[in-house]
Design a protein around this motif. Structure first.
Motif, PDB file in Angstrom:
ATOM      1  N   VAL A 186       0.834  -1.201   0.000  1.00  0.00           N
ATOM      2  CA  VAL A 186       0.000   0.000   0.000  1.00  0.00           C
ATOM      3  C   VAL A 186       0.870   1.252   0.000  1.00  0.00           C
ATOM      4  O   VAL A 186       0.662   2.176  -0.795  1.00  0.00           O
ATOM      5  CB  VAL A 186      -0.949   0.013   1.220  1.00  0.00           C
ATOM      6  CG1 VAL A 186      -1.668   1.352   1.321  1.00  0.00           C
ATOM      7  CG2 VAL A 186      -1.954  -1.126   1.126  1.00  0.00           C
ATOM      8  N   VAL A 187       1.867   1.276   0.877  1.00  0.00           N
ATOM      9  CA  VAL A 187       2.746   2.443   0.995  1.00  0.00           C
ATOM     10  C   VAL A 187       3.473   2.722  -0.323  1.00  0.00           C
ATOM     11  O   VAL A 187       3.658   3.878  -0.702  1.00  0.00           O
ATOM     12  CB  VAL A 187       3.766   2.227   2.144  1.00  0.00           C
ATOM     13  CG1 VAL A 187       4.812   3.344   2.149  1.00  0.00           C
ATOM     14  CG2 VAL A 187       3.049   2.157   3.486  1.00  0.00           C
ATOM     15  N   ALA A 220      -6.333   0.666  -4.940  1.00  0.00           N
ATOM     16  CA  ALA A 220      -7.558   0.137  -4.334  1.00  0.00           C
ATOM     17  C   ALA A 220      -7.417  -1.360  -4.074  1.00  0.00           C
ATOM     18  O   ALA A 220      -7.829  -1.865  -3.012  1.00  0.00           O
ATOM     19  CB  ALA A 220      -8.756   0.409  -5.244  1.00  0.00           C
ATOM     20  N   ASP A 221      -6.820  -2.074  -5.009  1.00  0.00           N
ATOM     21  CA  ASP A 221      -6.633  -3.517  -4.868  1.00  0.00           C
ATOM     22  C   ASP A 221      -5.696  -3.832  -3.710  1.00  0.00           C
ATOM     23  O   ASP A 221      -5.931  -4.788  -2.946  1.00  0.00           O
ATOM     24  CB  ASP A 221      -6.080  -4.086  -6.183  1.00  0.00           C
ATOM     25  CG  ASP A 221      -6.159  -5.597  -6.232  1.00  0.00           C
ATOM     26  OD1 ASP A 221      -7.249  -6.153  -6.002  1.00  0.00           O
ATOM     27  OD2 ASP A 221      -5.116  -6.230  -6.493  1.00  0.00           O
ATOM     28  N   ALA A 234      -6.427  -5.935  -0.233  1.00  0.00           N
ATOM     29  CA  ALA A 234      -5.586  -7.051   0.215  1.00  0.00           C
ATOM     30  C   ALA A 234      -5.100  -6.842   1.642  1.00  0.00           C
ATOM     31  O   ALA A 234      -4.887  -7.813   2.389  1.00  0.00           O
ATOM     32  CB  ALA A 234      -4.395  -7.217  -0.723  1.00  0.00           C
ATOM     33  N   ALA A 235      -4.949  -5.590   2.035  1.00  0.00           N
ATOM     34  CA  ALA A 235      -4.500  -5.276   3.392  1.00  0.00           C
ATOM     35  C   ALA A 235      -5.647  -5.251   4.388  1.00  0.00           C
ATOM     36  O   ALA A 235      -5.444  -4.975   5.581  1.00  0.00           O
ATOM     37  CB  ALA A 235      -3.775  -3.924   3.397  1.00  0.00           C
ATOM     38  N   GLY A 236      -6.872  -5.522   3.934  1.00  0.00           N
ATOM     39  CA  GLY A 236      -8.025  -5.557   4.822  1.00  0.00           C
ATOM     40  C   GLY A 236      -8.647  -4.205   5.083  1.00  0.00           C
ATOM     41  O   GLY A 236      -9.543  -4.093   5.931  1.00  0.00           O
ATOM     42  N   GLU A 247     -11.666   1.913   2.632  1.00  0.00           N
ATOM     43  CA  GLU A 247     -10.783   2.728   1.798  1.00  0.00           C
ATOM     44  C   GLU A 247     -10.674   2.144   0.394  1.00  0.00           C
ATOM     45  O   GLU A 247     -10.625   2.888  -0.605  1.00  0.00           O
ATOM     46  CB  GLU A 247      -9.401   2.830   2.426  1.00  0.00           C
ATOM     47  CG  GLU A 247      -9.344   3.599   3.730  1.00  0.00           C
ATOM     48  CD  GLU A 247      -7.975   3.534   4.367  1.00  0.00           C
ATOM     49  OE1 GLU A 247      -7.126   4.381   4.012  1.00  0.00           O
ATOM     50  OE2 GLU A 247      -7.740   2.627   5.208  1.00  0.00           O
ATOM     51  N   ALA A 248     -10.655   0.830   0.336  1.00  0.00           N
ATOM     52  CA  ALA A 248     -10.563   0.173  -0.971  1.00  0.00           C
ATOM     53  C   ALA A 248     -11.782   0.511  -1.824  1.00  0.00           C
ATOM     54  O   ALA A 248     -11.660   0.845  -3.007  1.00  0.00           O
ATOM     55  CB  ALA A 248     -10.449  -1.343  -0.791  1.00  0.00           C
TER      56      ALA A 248
END
Length: 281
Positions: free
Chosen positions: A221-222, A245-246, A250-252, A256-257
């Motif tokens: 994400v970062v 967004a994907d 994936a990070a839960g 936000e996604a």
């Protein structure tokens, strides 16, 4: 006068024992005569030393390859002028063959990636020293899922031309081969600073994917958090927002996604992604 004894052939005999006479090929101690059987022919062979025949270096024999049929209506003139200009170093006949194969690569890239790859292999077989041909072969192999071949061809193109524009695809090939750390190494190399904006964004997306391959979802994400997420006009903006967004999903980070899938759908006027459907989940 005393008559000299004659041998069976009727010629006068020298009178010397046969064991004292030189061999039929001459004396073996003559200059240049071999001393050891292992060094050539037998010592008594009048032909003397002869080097053993050398086997032909098989690596220098270019193997024949399968060349797919080219449609008769493909002339090669369909290529961009800049690409055709790079083929001018070839003979006219060879340049035409290469150009026609390259047109077929473009023709079949989406409909039949494997056939496009075969045409690219044929083009590279005829013009392996041209960067544009090796680059085309690399992209065709990549689209067909032949990541090892793609990496080889793109590396060759880079060595010939010094162009780093294919760096993101090379990194993604490493991902495809199960080497995320090598992909990240490419993403962190000095060459990345020479990429244009679209290629730089593509490298970010690949690097984020490599982080996910390693199970580092937060780092993925970062990697994509950059000012370019605000861009709404460039072609790469859709891919960047979708990848972000994907990664959030994936990070839960589902809320936000969903938000970023909506932002992606808002600029995806050609509906090239399923962002709208994913935003509604």
């Amino acid at each position: 006068m005393e008559e000299r004894p004659r041998n069976n052939s009727g010629r006068p005999s020298s009178g010397r024992p046969s064991s004292d006479r030189p061999a039929r090929g001459g004396r073996t101690e003559r200059p240049g005569a071999p001393r050891k059987v292992s060094e050539g022919r037998e010592v008594s062979d009048p032909r003397g030393f002869r080097a053993p025949p050398q086997e032909r270096d098989q690596s220098r024999i270019r193997p024949r390859i399968f060349e797919p049929d080219i449609p008769e209506d493909v002339t090669g003139e369909e290529l961009e002028k800049s690409v055709r200009a790079e083929l001018l170093s070839l003979s006219a006949e060879n340049a035409k063959v290469v150009a026609r194969h390259m047109v077929c690569v473009n023709l079949y890239m989406d409909a039949d990636p494997e056939l496009a790859h075969k045409h690219a292999v044929a083009a590279a077989h005829h013009a392996g020293r041209l960067a544009v041909v090796r680059e085309t072969a690399g992209y065709a192999a990549y689209r067909a899922g032949h990541y090892e071949i793609a990496l080889k061809e793109l590396r060759a193109a880079n060595r010939i031309s010094g162009d780093v524009s294919m760096w993101p695809v090379m990194a993604d090939c490493e991902r495809g081969l199960g080497n995320p750390l090598k992909a990240l190494s490419l993403a962190g190399s000095p060459e990345v600073k020479r990429l244009d904006k679209a290629e730089e964004i593509e490298m970010r997306i690949v690097a984020s994917g490599a982080r996910r391959d390693l199970g580092e979802v937060d780092a993925a994400v970062v990697t994509l958090q950059c000012k370019e997420l605000k861009n709404e006009s460039d072609e790469w903006a859709v891919r960047l927002r979708y990848a972000y967004a994907d990664a959030l999903e994936a990070a839960g980070r589902l809320a936000e996604a969903s938000e970023w899938f909506s932002k992606c759908a808002a600029i995806d006027h050609e509906e090239s992604t399923d962002a709208q459907e994913r935003a509604a989940k």
